[in-house]
Design an enzyme around this catalytic site. Structure first.
Site, short mmCIF file in Angstrom:
data_model
loop_
_atom_site.label_atom_id
_atom_site.label_comp_id
_atom_site.label_asym_id
_atom_site.label_seq_id
_atom_site.Cartn_x
_atom_site.Cartn_y
_atom_site.Cartn_z
N GLY A 213 65.06 14.28 -63.90
CA GLY A 213 66.09 14.54 -62.90
C GLY A 213 67.27 13.60 -63.06
N ASN A 214 68.13 13.52 -62.08
CA ASN A 214 69.25 12.57 -62.12
C ASN A 214 69.54 12.07 -60.71
OD1 ASN A 214 71.38 14.32 -60.88
ND2 ASN A 214 70.83 15.60 -62.63
#
Ligand code: CTP
Length: 411
Positions: A213-214
Protein backbone atom coordinates in the site's frame (compact mmCIF):
# COMPACT_ATOMS: atom_id res chain seq x y z
CA UNK A 1 -31.68 35.71 7.27
CA UNK A 2 -29.73 32.88 8.85
CA UNK A 3 -32.71 30.55 9.10
CA UNK A 4 -31.67 27.03 10.02
CA UNK A 5 -27.96 27.87 10.06
CA UNK A 6 -26.02 26.13 12.82
CA UNK A 7 -23.55 28.58 14.24
CA UNK A 8 -20.89 28.13 16.88
CA UNK A 9 -20.10 31.42 18.55
CA UNK A 10 -16.70 31.35 20.20
CA UNK A 11 -16.11 34.07 22.78
CA UNK A 12 -12.61 34.86 24.00
CA UNK A 13 -11.17 37.17 26.64
CA UNK A 14 -11.58 40.78 25.60
CA UNK A 15 -13.34 43.70 27.19
CA UNK A 16 -15.67 43.74 24.19
CA UNK A 17 -16.97 40.28 25.18
CA UNK A 18 -19.98 42.16 26.58
CA UNK A 19 -21.02 42.76 22.96
CA UNK A 20 -21.37 38.99 22.51
CA UNK A 21 -24.72 39.23 24.29
CA UNK A 22 -26.14 41.50 21.60
CA UNK A 23 -24.49 39.40 18.88
CA UNK A 24 -26.14 36.25 20.27
CA UNK A 25 -29.49 38.02 20.43
CA UNK A 26 -29.18 39.15 16.78
CA UNK A 27 -28.11 35.70 15.54
CA UNK A 28 -31.09 34.10 17.28
CA UNK A 29 -33.36 36.82 15.90
CA UNK A 30 -32.07 35.95 12.43
CA UNK A 31 -33.27 32.36 13.18
CA UNK A 32 -29.83 30.80 13.53
CA UNK A 33 -29.26 27.95 15.96
CA UNK A 34 -26.47 29.17 18.23
CA UNK A 35 -24.15 27.19 20.50
CA UNK A 36 -21.64 29.16 22.49
CA UNK A 37 -18.17 28.21 23.61
CA UNK A 38 -16.33 30.55 25.98
CA UNK A 39 -12.72 30.55 27.03
CA UNK A 40 -11.99 30.91 30.75
CA UNK A 41 -10.86 34.50 30.15
CA UNK A 42 -14.18 35.33 28.45
CA UNK A 43 -16.11 34.23 31.55
CA UNK A 44 -14.33 37.03 33.47
CA UNK A 45 -16.00 39.60 31.22
CA UNK A 46 -19.52 38.24 30.78
CA UNK A 47 -21.44 35.47 32.56
CA UNK A 48 -22.32 32.21 30.82
CA UNK A 49 -25.81 32.53 32.34
CA UNK A 50 -26.58 35.64 30.25
CA UNK A 51 -25.42 33.88 27.10
CA UNK A 52 -27.12 30.54 27.73
CA UNK A 53 -30.38 32.41 28.32
CA UNK A 54 -30.01 34.40 25.10
CA UNK A 55 -28.85 31.46 22.97
CA UNK A 56 -31.36 29.03 24.55
CA UNK A 57 -28.54 26.47 24.77
CA UNK A 58 -26.06 25.60 27.50
CA UNK A 59 -22.79 27.49 27.20
CA UNK A 60 -19.76 25.25 26.84
CA UNK A 61 -16.42 26.01 28.39
CA UNK A 62 -14.59 22.85 29.45
CA UNK A 63 -13.77 19.57 27.73
CA UNK A 64 -15.65 17.78 30.50
CA UNK A 65 -18.81 18.98 32.23
CA UNK A 66 -18.06 19.05 35.94
CA UNK A 67 -21.52 18.21 37.19
CA UNK A 68 -22.16 15.14 34.96
CA UNK A 69 -18.65 14.15 33.88
CA UNK A 70 -19.91 14.28 30.26
CA UNK A 71 -17.48 14.97 27.46
CA UNK A 72 -18.07 18.07 25.34
CA UNK A 73 -17.05 16.53 22.05
CA UNK A 74 -15.21 19.18 20.02
CA UNK A 75 -15.11 16.94 16.93
CA UNK A 76 -18.88 16.55 16.91
CA UNK A 77 -19.34 20.26 17.56
CA UNK A 78 -16.99 21.08 14.71
CA UNK A 79 -18.92 18.82 12.34
CA UNK A 80 -22.32 20.06 13.54
CA UNK A 81 -21.69 23.70 12.62
CA UNK A 82 -22.42 25.42 9.29
CA UNK A 83 -20.14 28.20 10.41
CA UNK A 84 -18.07 29.19 13.38
CA UNK A 85 -17.57 32.76 14.42
CA UNK A 86 -15.03 33.82 16.98
CA UNK A 87 -16.08 37.20 18.31
CA UNK A 88 -14.40 38.82 20.05
CA UNK A 89 -11.20 37.10 18.94
CA UNK A 90 -8.37 38.11 21.29
CA UNK A 91 -4.73 38.34 20.18
CA UNK A 92 -4.02 35.24 22.27
CA UNK A 93 -6.76 33.10 20.71
CA UNK A 94 -5.84 34.31 17.22
CA UNK A 95 -2.25 33.25 17.90
CA UNK A 96 -3.39 29.83 19.11
CA UNK A 97 -5.60 29.21 16.09
CA UNK A 98 -2.91 30.42 13.69
CA UNK A 99 -0.23 28.23 15.22
CA UNK A 100 -1.96 25.00 16.13
CA UNK A 101 -2.48 25.32 19.89
CA UNK A 102 -5.64 23.63 21.11
CA UNK A 103 -5.49 23.78 24.89
CA UNK A 104 -9.12 24.74 25.42
CA UNK A 105 -12.50 23.64 24.08
CA UNK A 106 -12.85 26.67 21.82
CA UNK A 107 -9.56 26.28 19.97
CA UNK A 108 -9.94 22.46 19.84
CA UNK A 109 -13.34 22.95 18.20
CA UNK A 110 -11.80 25.40 15.74
CA UNK A 111 -9.30 22.72 14.69
CA UNK A 112 -12.10 20.16 14.25
CA UNK A 113 -14.40 22.48 12.30
CA UNK A 114 -14.91 21.72 8.62
CA UNK A 115 -17.14 24.74 8.09
CA UNK A 116 -16.14 28.33 7.22
CA UNK A 117 -14.68 30.14 10.23
CA UNK A 118 -14.89 33.89 10.80
CA UNK A 119 -12.73 35.87 13.22
CA UNK A 120 -13.77 39.28 14.53
CA UNK A 121 -10.60 40.55 16.22
CA UNK A 122 -10.78 42.76 19.29
CA UNK A 123 -7.78 44.18 21.08
CA UNK A 124 -5.88 47.33 21.78
CA UNK A 125 -4.53 49.06 18.66
CA UNK A 126 -0.84 48.49 19.46
CA UNK A 127 -1.43 44.79 19.99
CA UNK A 128 -3.36 44.70 16.76
CA UNK A 129 -0.65 46.47 14.78
CA UNK A 130 2.09 44.26 16.16
CA UNK A 131 3.74 42.26 13.36
CA UNK A 132 3.08 39.03 15.26
CA UNK A 133 -0.67 39.65 15.32
CA UNK A 134 -0.72 40.79 11.70
CA UNK A 135 1.26 37.68 10.67
CA UNK A 136 -1.17 35.47 12.60
CA UNK A 137 -4.16 37.11 10.93
CA UNK A 138 -2.57 36.55 7.54
CA UNK A 139 -1.95 32.92 8.42
CA UNK A 140 -5.59 32.50 9.38
CA UNK A 141 -6.64 33.98 6.04
CA UNK A 142 -4.27 31.69 4.16
CA UNK A 143 -5.92 28.72 5.91
CA UNK A 144 -9.23 29.79 4.31
CA UNK A 145 -10.66 31.67 7.32
CA UNK A 146 -12.25 35.09 7.01
CA UNK A 147 -11.54 38.13 9.14
CA UNK A 148 -14.39 40.49 9.92
CA UNK A 149 -12.82 43.89 10.52
CA UNK A 150 -14.50 46.80 12.29
CA UNK A 151 -16.53 48.89 9.85
CA UNK A 152 -14.53 51.61 8.08
CA UNK A 153 -11.50 50.01 9.64
CA UNK A 154 -9.15 50.17 6.67
CA UNK A 155 -6.03 51.94 7.85
CA UNK A 156 -3.62 53.83 5.60
CA UNK A 157 -0.86 51.45 6.68
CA UNK A 158 -2.59 48.60 4.89
CA UNK A 159 -3.76 46.91 8.06
CA UNK A 160 -7.20 45.41 7.97
CA UNK A 161 -9.36 46.88 10.70
CA UNK A 162 -8.11 48.67 13.72
CA UNK A 163 -8.49 46.19 16.53
CA UNK A 164 -11.92 47.36 17.58
CA UNK A 165 -14.57 44.64 17.52
CA UNK A 166 -16.92 44.95 14.57
CA UNK A 167 -20.41 45.95 15.73
CA UNK A 168 -22.70 42.92 16.23
CA UNK A 169 -25.07 44.21 13.52
CA UNK A 170 -22.14 44.32 11.10
CA UNK A 171 -21.03 40.78 12.01
CA UNK A 172 -24.53 39.40 11.43
CA UNK A 173 -24.92 41.17 8.08
CA UNK A 174 -21.44 39.95 7.06
CA UNK A 175 -22.57 36.36 7.78
CA UNK A 176 -25.89 36.85 6.02
CA UNK A 177 -24.12 38.19 2.95
CA UNK A 178 -21.62 35.32 3.00
CA UNK A 179 -24.35 32.66 3.14
CA UNK A 180 -26.52 34.26 0.49
CA UNK A 181 -23.54 34.70 -1.85
CA UNK A 182 -22.31 31.15 -1.35
CA UNK A 183 -25.82 29.84 -1.93
CA UNK A 184 -26.14 31.84 -5.16
CA UNK A 185 -22.75 30.71 -6.43
CA UNK A 186 -23.50 27.12 -5.39
CA UNK A 187 -26.67 27.16 -7.39
CA UNK A 188 -24.91 28.66 -10.38
CA UNK A 189 -21.81 26.55 -10.47
CA UNK A 190 -22.10 22.77 -10.28
CA UNK A 191 -25.81 22.16 -9.85
CA UNK A 192 -26.88 19.18 -11.94
CA UNK A 193 -23.29 18.13 -12.66
CA UNK A 194 -22.19 14.57 -12.06
CA UNK A 195 -18.72 14.19 -10.63
CA UNK A 196 -16.54 11.09 -10.23
CA UNK A 197 -13.70 11.34 -7.72
CA UNK A 198 -11.12 8.70 -6.84
CA UNK A 199 -9.38 9.05 -3.48
CA UNK A 200 -7.13 7.31 -0.97
CA UNK A 201 -4.56 4.58 -1.41
CA UNK A 202 -5.05 1.14 -2.90
CA UNK A 203 -4.11 -2.05 -1.09
CA UNK A 204 -2.71 -4.80 -3.27
CA UNK A 205 -3.07 -8.13 -1.46
CA UNK A 206 -0.18 -10.54 -1.18
CA UNK A 207 -1.82 -13.20 0.95
CA UNK A 208 -4.80 -13.18 3.35
CA UNK A 209 -2.97 -10.95 5.88
CA UNK A 210 -0.62 -8.72 3.88
CA UNK A 211 -0.79 -6.06 1.22
CA UNK A 212 1.31 -3.50 -0.61
CA UNK A 213 0.00 0.00 0.00
CA UNK A 214 1.05 3.63 0.39
CA UNK A 215 0.69 6.51 2.85
CA UNK A 216 -2.23 8.29 1.16
CA UNK A 217 -5.00 9.17 3.66
CA UNK A 218 -7.61 10.31 1.13
CA UNK A 219 -7.90 13.76 2.76
CA UNK A 220 -7.43 15.72 -0.47
CA UNK A 221 -9.92 13.63 -2.49
CA UNK A 222 -12.49 13.78 0.32
CA UNK A 223 -12.04 17.56 0.63
CA UNK A 224 -12.66 17.93 -3.12
CA UNK A 225 -15.75 15.72 -2.87
CA UNK A 226 -17.08 17.91 -0.04
CA UNK A 227 -16.38 21.19 -1.84
CA UNK A 228 -17.85 20.03 -5.15
CA UNK A 229 -20.95 18.72 -3.37
CA UNK A 230 -21.21 22.04 -1.52
CA UNK A 231 -21.27 23.70 -4.96
CA UNK A 232 -24.27 21.57 -5.90
CA UNK A 233 -22.65 18.62 -7.71
CA UNK A 234 -23.83 15.03 -7.39
CA UNK A 235 -20.63 13.27 -6.38
CA UNK A 236 -19.62 9.62 -6.78
CA UNK A 237 -16.59 9.04 -4.60
CA UNK A 238 -14.60 5.85 -5.19
CA UNK A 239 -12.13 5.47 -2.37
CA UNK A 240 -9.47 3.10 -1.20
CA UNK A 241 -9.14 2.28 2.52
CA UNK A 242 -9.43 5.38 4.75
CA UNK A 243 -10.96 6.29 8.10
CA UNK A 244 -12.46 9.52 6.81
CA UNK A 245 -16.17 10.25 7.02
CA UNK A 246 -18.33 12.46 4.82
CA UNK A 247 -20.76 15.15 5.84
CA UNK A 248 -22.61 15.96 2.59
CA UNK A 249 -25.52 13.75 1.56
CA UNK A 250 -24.89 14.59 -2.12
CA UNK A 251 -21.86 12.30 -2.05
CA UNK A 252 -22.29 8.61 -2.76
CA UNK A 253 -19.33 6.55 -1.66
CA UNK A 254 -18.01 3.27 -3.06
CA UNK A 255 -15.29 1.70 -0.93
CA UNK A 256 -12.72 -0.48 -2.66
CA UNK A 257 -9.40 -2.06 -1.79
CA UNK A 258 -7.31 -2.75 -4.87
CA UNK A 259 -6.49 -0.77 -8.02
CA UNK A 260 -8.47 -3.29 -10.07
CA UNK A 261 -11.57 -2.76 -7.90
CA UNK A 262 -11.10 1.01 -8.09
CA UNK A 263 -10.83 0.77 -11.86
CA UNK A 264 -13.98 -1.35 -12.18
CA UNK A 265 -16.06 0.99 -10.00
CA UNK A 266 -14.70 4.10 -11.78
CA UNK A 267 -15.17 2.68 -15.29
CA UNK A 268 -18.80 1.93 -14.45
CA UNK A 269 -19.48 5.49 -13.28
CA UNK A 270 -17.27 7.36 -15.76
CA UNK A 271 -19.55 7.39 -18.87
CA UNK A 272 -22.22 9.40 -16.95
CA UNK A 273 -19.75 11.82 -15.37
CA UNK A 274 -19.36 15.42 -16.47
CA UNK A 275 -16.25 15.86 -14.37
CA UNK A 276 -13.72 13.28 -13.17
CA UNK A 277 -11.08 14.04 -10.55
CA UNK A 278 -8.45 11.36 -10.05
CA UNK A 279 -6.99 12.07 -6.64
CA UNK A 280 -6.25 8.47 -5.62
CA UNK A 281 -2.73 7.23 -5.04
CA UNK A 282 -3.15 4.08 -7.08
CA UNK A 283 -0.51 1.36 -6.73
CA UNK A 284 1.31 1.01 -10.03
CA UNK A 285 2.03 -2.69 -9.47
CA UNK A 286 0.41 -5.62 -7.67
CA UNK A 287 1.73 -9.03 -6.66
CA UNK A 288 1.50 -11.39 -9.63
CA UNK A 289 -0.12 -13.99 -7.43
CA UNK A 290 -2.18 -13.80 -4.25
CA UNK A 291 -1.38 -16.72 -1.97
CA UNK A 292 -4.42 -18.53 -0.56
CA UNK A 293 -2.68 -19.08 2.76
CA UNK A 294 -0.36 -16.85 4.77
CA UNK A 295 3.10 -16.93 3.19
CA UNK A 296 5.49 -18.60 5.61
CA UNK A 297 8.93 -17.32 6.48
CA UNK A 298 11.55 -19.60 4.93
CA UNK A 299 14.62 -18.32 3.07
CA UNK A 300 16.80 -15.34 4.04
CA UNK A 301 15.62 -13.40 1.04
CA UNK A 302 12.30 -13.30 -0.69
CA UNK A 303 11.51 -12.09 -4.19
CA UNK A 304 8.11 -10.78 -4.99
CA UNK A 305 6.93 -10.85 -8.57
CA UNK A 306 4.88 -7.77 -9.45
CA UNK A 307 2.72 -7.03 -12.48
CA UNK A 308 1.53 -3.67 -13.70
CA UNK A 309 -1.88 -2.38 -12.64
CA UNK A 310 -4.27 -0.71 -15.02
CA UNK A 311 -3.73 3.06 -15.22
CA UNK A 312 -7.20 4.29 -14.38
CA UNK A 313 -6.55 7.89 -15.45
CA UNK A 314 -4.96 6.91 -18.78
CA UNK A 315 -7.65 4.34 -19.61
CA UNK A 316 -10.53 6.70 -18.84
CA UNK A 317 -8.62 9.50 -20.61
CA UNK A 318 -8.76 7.46 -23.82
CA UNK A 319 -12.53 7.07 -23.48
CA UNK A 320 -13.08 10.74 -22.69
CA UNK A 321 -15.77 12.51 -24.74
CA UNK A 322 -15.45 16.18 -25.78
CA UNK A 323 -17.92 17.38 -23.11
CA UNK A 324 -16.15 15.60 -20.25
CA UNK A 325 -13.54 17.21 -18.02
CA UNK A 326 -10.76 15.17 -16.43
CA UNK A 327 -8.44 16.35 -13.70
CA UNK A 328 -5.48 14.35 -12.45
CA UNK A 329 -2.96 14.68 -9.66
CA UNK A 330 0.78 14.31 -9.71
CA UNK A 331 2.89 13.75 -6.64
CA UNK A 332 6.48 14.29 -7.61
CA UNK A 333 9.83 14.41 -5.86
CA UNK A 334 11.92 15.80 -8.73
CA UNK A 335 11.43 17.68 -12.04
CA UNK A 336 7.96 18.34 -10.71
CA UNK A 337 6.54 20.65 -13.32
CA UNK A 338 7.85 18.89 -16.43
CA UNK A 339 6.83 15.46 -15.06
CA UNK A 340 3.34 16.74 -14.29
CA UNK A 341 3.01 18.30 -17.75
CA UNK A 342 4.02 14.98 -19.31
CA UNK A 343 1.38 13.11 -17.24
CA UNK A 344 -1.28 15.61 -18.30
CA UNK A 345 -0.46 14.93 -21.97
CA UNK A 346 -0.07 11.16 -21.70
CA UNK A 347 -3.31 10.65 -19.75
CA UNK A 348 -5.33 13.10 -21.89
CA UNK A 349 -6.23 15.28 -18.88
CA UNK A 350 -7.60 18.82 -18.99
CA UNK A 351 -5.81 19.90 -15.86
CA UNK A 352 -3.27 18.43 -13.45
CA UNK A 353 -2.76 19.33 -9.79
CA UNK A 354 0.81 19.03 -8.70
CA UNK A 355 1.92 18.58 -5.14
CA UNK A 356 5.53 18.19 -4.43
CA UNK A 357 6.91 16.15 -1.56
CA UNK A 358 9.62 18.82 -1.35
CA UNK A 359 7.13 21.35 0.05
CA UNK A 360 6.75 21.38 3.84
CA UNK A 361 3.16 20.67 4.94
CA UNK A 362 2.18 19.33 1.52
CA UNK A 363 1.19 15.85 0.45
CA UNK A 364 0.29 12.68 2.33
CA UNK A 365 -1.34 12.89 5.75
CA UNK A 366 -1.09 16.64 6.22
CA UNK A 367 -4.17 18.79 6.62
CA UNK A 368 -2.54 21.41 4.45
CA UNK A 369 -1.37 21.32 0.88
CA UNK A 370 0.66 23.50 -1.45
CA UNK A 371 -0.48 22.94 -4.98
CA UNK A 372 0.36 24.11 -8.46
CA UNK A 373 -2.13 23.64 -11.25
CA UNK A 374 -1.16 23.13 -14.87
CA UNK A 375 -3.73 23.53 -17.64
CA UNK A 376 -3.72 21.80 -21.01
CA UNK A 377 -2.31 24.93 -22.69
CA UNK A 378 0.66 24.88 -20.30
CA UNK A 379 -0.64 27.70 -18.11
CA UNK A 380 0.71 27.21 -14.57
CA UNK A 381 -0.68 28.66 -11.35
CA UNK A 382 1.05 28.32 -8.01
CA UNK A 383 -0.99 28.49 -4.81
CA UNK A 384 0.14 29.19 -1.24
CA UNK A 385 0.21 26.56 1.48
CA UNK A 386 -3.35 26.30 2.79
CA UNK A 387 -5.82 23.85 4.32
CA UNK A 388 -6.82 20.96 2.09
CA UNK A 389 -10.38 22.33 2.25
CA UNK A 390 -9.20 25.71 0.95
CA UNK A 391 -7.06 24.02 -1.72
CA UNK A 392 -10.09 21.91 -2.70
CA UNK A 393 -12.09 25.12 -3.07
CA UNK A 394 -9.39 26.53 -5.41
CA UNK A 395 -9.45 23.34 -7.49
CA UNK A 396 -13.26 23.41 -7.59
CA UNK A 397 -13.24 27.02 -8.79
CA UNK A 398 -10.73 26.22 -11.54
CA UNK A 399 -12.93 23.31 -12.66
CA UNK A 400 -15.94 25.64 -12.77
CA UNK A 401 -13.91 28.03 -14.97
CA UNK A 402 -13.06 25.10 -17.27
CA UNK A 403 -16.72 24.12 -17.49
CA UNK A 404 -17.70 27.65 -18.45
CA UNK A 405 -14.92 27.69 -21.07
CA UNK A 406 -15.99 24.34 -22.54
CA UNK A 407 -19.62 25.42 -22.64
CA UNK A 408 -18.62 28.58 -24.53
CA UNK A 409 -16.57 26.53 -27.03
CA UNK A 410 -19.37 24.07 -27.78
CA UNK A 411 -22.16 26.68 -28.06
N1 CTP B 1 -3.42 7.13 -11.66
C1 CTP B 1 -4.45 6.26 -11.94
N2 CTP B 1 -4.20 4.92 -12.03
C2 CTP B 1 -2.96 4.43 -11.84
C3 CTP B 1 -1.89 5.33 -11.53
C4 CTP B 1 -2.17 6.67 -11.44
O1 CTP B 1 -5.60 6.70 -12.10
N3 CTP B 1 -2.74 3.13 -11.92
C5 CTP B 1 -3.72 8.57 -11.61
C6 CTP B 1 -3.58 9.21 -10.25
O2 CTP B 1 -4.80 9.17 -9.54
C7 CTP B 1 -3.19 10.62 -10.60
C8 CTP B 1 -2.38 10.47 -11.86
O3 CTP B 1 -2.78 9.22 -12.43
O4 CTP B 1 -4.29 11.43 -10.91
C9 CTP B 1 -0.88 10.47 -11.66
O5 CTP B 1 -0.49 9.53 -10.68
P1 CTP B 1 1.01 9.37 -10.24
O6 CTP B 1 1.10 8.26 -9.25
O7 CTP B 1 1.58 10.71 -9.89
O8 CTP B 1 1.69 8.96 -11.61
P2 CTP B 1 1.92 7.61 -12.36
O9 CTP B 1 1.16 7.68 -13.65
O10 CTP B 1 1.65 6.44 -11.49
O11 CTP B 1 3.47 7.73 -12.73
P3 CTP B 1 4.77 7.53 -11.80
O12 CTP B 1 4.36 6.62 -10.67
O13 CTP B 1 5.76 6.94 -12.72
O14 CTP B 1 5.15 8.91 -11.34
Amino acid sequence: MLAGKKIILGITGSISAYKAALLTRLLVKSHAEVRIIMTDAATEFITPLTLSTLSKNPVLNKFVRNESGEWNNHVELGLWADSMIIAPASANSIAKCANGFCDNLLTATYFSARCPVFFAPAMDLDMYKHPATQANLQKLTSFGNQIIPAENGELASGLVGEGRLAEPEHIVSFLEKYFSQSEISNKKSLAGKKVLITAGPTYEPLDPVRFIGNHSTGKMGFAIAERMAAHGAQVELVTGPTHLQLTNSNIHITRVLSAQQMFEASARIFPQSDITVLAAAVADYRPAEIADQKIKKKEDSFTLNLVKNVDIAATLGQQKQPGQIMVGFALETENEESNAQEKLRKKNLDMIVLNSLNDKGAGFGHDTNKISVIQKDGNLQRFDLKSKTAAAEDITNLIIDLLVEKAAQTS
